[in-house]
Design a protein around this motif. Sequence first.
Motif, PDB file in Angstrom:
ATOM      1  N   TRP B 156      48.470  34.736  34.660  1.00 44.13           N
ATOM      2  CA  TRP B 156      48.601  34.812  36.117  1.00 44.13           C
ATOM      3  C   TRP B 156      49.302  36.068  36.599  1.00 44.13           C
ATOM      4  N   THR B 162      44.815  39.670  37.703  1.00 47.71           N
ATOM      5  CA  THR B 162      45.032  38.416  38.424  1.00 47.71           C
ATOM      6  C   THR B 162      46.325  38.390  39.235  1.00 47.71           C
ATOM      7  N   SER B 166      47.267  35.820  42.228  1.00 42.69           N
ATOM      8  CA  SER B 166      48.264  34.768  42.013  1.00 42.69           C
ATOM      9  C   SER B 166      49.263  34.727  43.168  1.00 42.69           C
TER      10      SER B 166
END
Lengths: 279, 300
Positions: B156, B162, B166
Amino acid sequence: MSLGTGVRRTALYAALIILAAVFIGPFLWMLLASLKSTAQIFAFPPRFLPKPVIWRNYLRAWQVVPLARFYLNSILVSGVVAFSQVVTSAMAAYVFARLQFPARNLIFLIYLAVMMIPTQVTVIPLFIIVRRLGLVDTYGALILPFLAYPFGAFLLRQFFLTIPRELEDAALVDGCPRLRILVRIIAPLSRAAMVTLGMLAFMFTWNTFFWPLLVTNTSEHFTIQVGLAMLRTQLVSAGDADWSLLMSATVISIVPVLIFYLFAQKQIVRGITMTGLKG
Amino acid sequence: MRFRDYLRSPLRRGDLSTGIICLLPSLAVIGVFVVFPIFFSLYLSFHKWAILTPEKPFVGLANYARMFSSPEFWECLGNTFLYTVGVVLPGAAASLGLALLLDRTAAGSGFFRTAFFLPTITSIIAIAVVWLWVYDDANGLANMLLRLVGLKPVRWLTSPKTSLLSLIIMTVWKNAGYHMVVFLAGLQAIPPSLHEAATIDGASPRQRFRYVTWPLLAPTTVFVLVTNTIFTFQVFGPIYVMTGGGPVRSTSVIVYYLYQRAFEFQEMGYASAVAWVIFLILIALTVLQMRLARKREQVW
């Protein structure tokens, strides 16, 4: 009830329950971690429930981290700021709502313009001023710049304008000074609006992070937000992260706010819908 | 009224002294701590100044030139726009969805409203700390749930692919309850008779939403979009707590950039120029959204 509405209602509540789990889940995850030992935290695959429950984490958090001090600082700073903003805003709002005053509308326009200005534009000069005054790492730095704020005057002015003038006329004819009218007649009639403003100002100050981060250096003056952020850097940047201590400290920092919310729910929601001020 | 006449009337004279007494505290505070800093900030943006040195040479537009040719600045600005769009649009949709669900709920709506509202009343710093733990690669809740349903875990916050997403997810979650309350108030201000009339005319629930709720809710929607854009654009706390702008600057937003330039590298002049650009962007965004809102109203 027909079959269709029954099915629809079941679907509605199923959706609501799943959503509630989504919103409560992370809080639960924090609570569970706060009750685990470090070994349990790092167990792989991770286990959901703490076994055994380590209550001692809370005692440890309370002893290791000066949480009481952070709390006291936050309450003191937010309380003084909120009280002062209510008083200064009421006074300014009364001028804008009632008094014949040269350049009144110009000053009011400046007020409105100032309200649009984001903190980031002023934060560097503000820091330089506070540093020049020798106020870095003092309560003065946390409180002084926020003793008055245009938003409150704007909010209370709107409210004062709804109060009928006739209520003041008799007192004016009797020669009662304007200030006394404000204190004796206007203020009591506007108690609800002033309470809302005070609460919004308190919550806003309680939640600020950027400014307190800049002007405090020692745990003596950290607010709860800065204290928590510092604790996170201290505990979790190294390899041996002490998640359970961090999580119990976070729980301790959240719970009183939640309790306060449960009591003041109605006013908080009203404050938000009334003004849309962001916490 | 001329000023001399103004001073002659005793009642008005009272107004003047009261006005001065009443405005003085506010004007002093706002003057010293808001109005003066704005101009000081503009002044600084044309100078080069490391706060510790006494020299403060005038450099003209050099700070601005340096900023516009800095890839890092553009990267931070890009991240901020992505983050803002990612938070504001899905956030408004989520909040409206929650409000519509609750508006229809009779029993237990108080419980659900409180549940959705929990993240809103919790401070963003506490939320950031909690989600740091939710997003933990090995032992976090997010990956635990993914494994539970047989999916591969996600990095995450530790992968640049990402990390911004996140943060967006967390922010939408954090703010959903706040705007839900605003939308609920908007929904409840719509007179029920309009819905009844539409129902009698044979409108389906979807048509009622499209032709009754949505247009009447437009002012609320605009309000939510404008205020949330301005607020989200200035994100700082979660970046500071969760990622420090990383990994590889993937979550470095513009206010974090300003913070680093001013308070880690002591480039007060350059950082002031950044502050002014932020300010101008925010004004432009607000005006743009107001314009769009007005145009839509004309269409209806």
